[in-house]
Design an enzyme around this catalytic site. Structure first.
Site, PDB file in Angstrom:
ATOM      1  CB  SER B  56     -10.187   4.008  14.433  1.00  0.00           C
ATOM      2  OG  SER B  56      -9.415   5.194  14.740  1.00  0.00           O
ATOM      3  CB  CYS B  86      -3.340   2.635   9.107  1.00  0.00           C
ATOM      4  SG  CYS B  86      -3.472   4.140   9.721  1.00  0.00           S
ATOM      5  CG  HIS B 177      -1.733   2.813   4.545  1.00  0.00           C
ATOM      6  ND1 HIS B 177      -3.208   2.408   5.141  1.00  0.00           N
ATOM      7  CD2 HIS B 177      -1.566   3.664   5.199  1.00  0.00           C
ATOM      8  CE1 HIS B 177      -3.619   3.565   5.782  1.00  0.00           C
ATOM      9  NE2 HIS B 177      -2.607   4.605   6.099  1.00  0.00           N
ATOM     10  CD  GLU B 179      -2.995  -0.643   2.883  1.00  0.00           C
ATOM     11  OE1 GLU B 179      -2.438  -1.195   3.294  1.00  0.00           O
ATOM     12  OE2 GLU B 179      -3.312   0.517   3.212  1.00  0.00           O
TER      13      GLU B 179
END
Lengths: 302, 197
Positions: B56, B86, B177, B179
């Site tokens: 981040s 996230c 996550h 993905e």
């Protein structure tokens, strides 16, 4: 709605969790640091993670002697200092050093040829660990052997501490070329390739089917400038390790920021031109061609 | 109609999000055109946005440096869907409790970064999510948790009594996550349920 979620069902250290961690580093720059002050600068410059070691590879080369895992006290200090992941280097085959790093809280262990090799024949059995590992490779077979041992990330094994990107390019091209060849092969030819190159068969097929390594693939070794970082991204790497290139530079903060920006703009020459203007003088370095074979680190652990 | 799906691509697991939105679109007899966003000017043409996992601090720096941050805020103001996972969730929050992350304020939550600890504490586990019949295989990697939720925010899932998936208007945010697995249901929840309803 959620009362039923069972906290006992959680699993740590699975391949998905380890490889997933490596995927989160993609498109990022991981910077070598020797202490908390450098770690602070690296985080402020936009590093996705820091790699702690006792001294940067250029200094290890100058100093000579046995290069070992650094004192874990320093690693703990760095963990306190920064919010990004902190990685540490263990010697090839030195399971105990890796255990210490994991216990100290390292988010990833680099089983690294930059340190003196501890085991002439075997690498660490990385499947036994909860922490994910990154390992160097000069070609596809070497990369797949490391993945078979449990590595969650692969990096090129460019000559660390030289500031010469030549060998990182060579290794990345080797890997890409072999994947391209495998993609064009019939099933039995892939089997034969695996046998000839001492590569794990299952992973050879997986790589051929996917057209890429089954784990994240970073560039490392000799990357000294924003342009070097952009070059490696153009060669299809997922991200960049910079060793001596940041803190061996005149202005580490500016160099760090520029390398991060260059990775994000690797395919935009206009942007790269502006980025390349800012960072000040890079590390002095030493051309790879001037090294004798025994001075090269990349031959450690094949 | 082709869905233009922008994946924020300054850093993180970008290709995984691209693959996931393509899978989810196919399941709804749609096609997704994935646009990787590393510079300003691309977001305004996107129907939906995906903000991936990664670091981040790095993502926050780069979206401001490249002028993408304001474009994401406008996308949300226009009511267009976003899925943030996230690091994407952290960057989207009202507050990340850390001045190293300059957040977008598009999800009215406060998040604690690395709330579960270090990588060795990262885990996968089945998670019950509102709107899904069976549990979702959630992967938490140095994950954040949400410790304050604004009035208009719907909590979709909790782990150990703490929110880990929320919806705030057009934006769905998860600590984990979706993905990283091949299960498209969170992408469905974020995009196709809302697009179709």
């Amino acid at each position: 709605m959620t009362e039923e979620t069972d906290l006992e069902d959680l699993r740590r250290g699975t391949d998905l969790v380890k490889r997933g961690f490596a995927k989160m580093q993609k498109g990022g720059v991981i910077m070598d640091v020797v202490n908390r002050e450098q770690a602070r600068i690296a985080e402020d410059a936009g590093a996705v993670a820091v790699m702690h070691l006792e001294s940067v590879p250029a200094d290890i080369r100058k100093r000579g002697g046995v290069a070992r895992m650094a004192d874990p006290t320093k690693l703990e200090e760095i963990i306190e200092e920064v919010s990004i992941p902190v990685m540490g280097k263990a010697r090839i085959g030195h399971t105990a050093e890796a255990q210490i790093l994991e216990a100290a809280g390292a988010d990833m262990v680099d089983e690294s040829e930059v340190l003196t090799q501890a085991d002439d024949r075997y690498h660490i059995d990385k499947r036994e660990f909860t922490a994910p590992f990154v390992c160097g490779a000069r070609n596809l077979a070497e990369a797949l052997r490391r993945i078979d041992e449990g590595a969650a990330m692969i990096r090129t094994k460019g000559e660390a501490g030289t500031g010469d990107v030549n060998q990182a390019v060579t290794h990345q091209r080797n890997i890409q070329r072999s994947i391209g060849k495998l993609e064009g092969m019939a099933y039995e030819e892939r089997d034969e390739w695996a046998r000839e190159h001492g590569a794990p068969r299952r992973l050879v097929h997986e790589t051929a089917d996917r057209g890429r390594l089954p784990v994240v693939n970073f560039a490392a070794g000799g990357i000294a400038t924003p342009a070097d970082a952009a070059l490696m991204m153009q060669h299809g790497c997922d991200g960049i390790f910079v060793g001596s290139g940041i803190f061996g530079a005149e202005n580490p903060q500016a160099m760090g920021e520029s390398v991060v920006a260059a990775v994000n703009n690797y395919d935009d020459p206009e942007q790269l031109k502006e980025i390349a203007k800012n960072p000040g003088k890079g590390m002095k370095g030493q051309a790879n061609a001037d090294l004798d074979e025994e001075e090269q680190l990349q031959g450690r652990g094949v | 109609m082709t869905l233009r799906a922008g994946v924020l691509a300054v850093q993180g697991d970008v290709s995984e999000h691209g693959d996931a939105i393509e899978r989810a679109a196919t399941a709804h007899d749609r096609t997704a055109e994935v646009v990787e966003i590393r510079e300003a000017g691309l977001v305004p043409d996107c129907d939906v946005l995906l903000l991936p996992g990664g670091e981040s601090t790095t993502i926050s720096r780069l979206i401001h440096r490249e002028g993408i941050a304001e474009e994401i805020e406008s996308h949300v103001e226009a009511g267009k869907p976003v899925l943030a996972t996230c690091a994407g969730l952290i960057v989207s929050a009202t507050d990340a409790q850390d001045d190293r992350v300059d957040t977008l304020n598009v999800i009215d939550v406060s998040v604690e970064r690395n709330a579960f600890g270090r990588q060795k504490d990262s885990f996968e586990a089945p998670l019950d999510v509102t709107g899904l019949d069976d549990s979702f295989p959630a992967v938490f990697i140095r994950a954040p948790v949400i410790d304050y939720v604004g009035e208009d925010v719907e909590v979709l899932a909790t782990w150990d009594d703490r929110p880990v998936a929320v919806r705030d208007g057009p934006v769905v945010g998860t600590s984990f996550h979706p993905e990283l697995t091949e299960d498209p249901r969170i992408h469905d929840l974020a995009f196709f349920d809302s697009v179709e309803s």
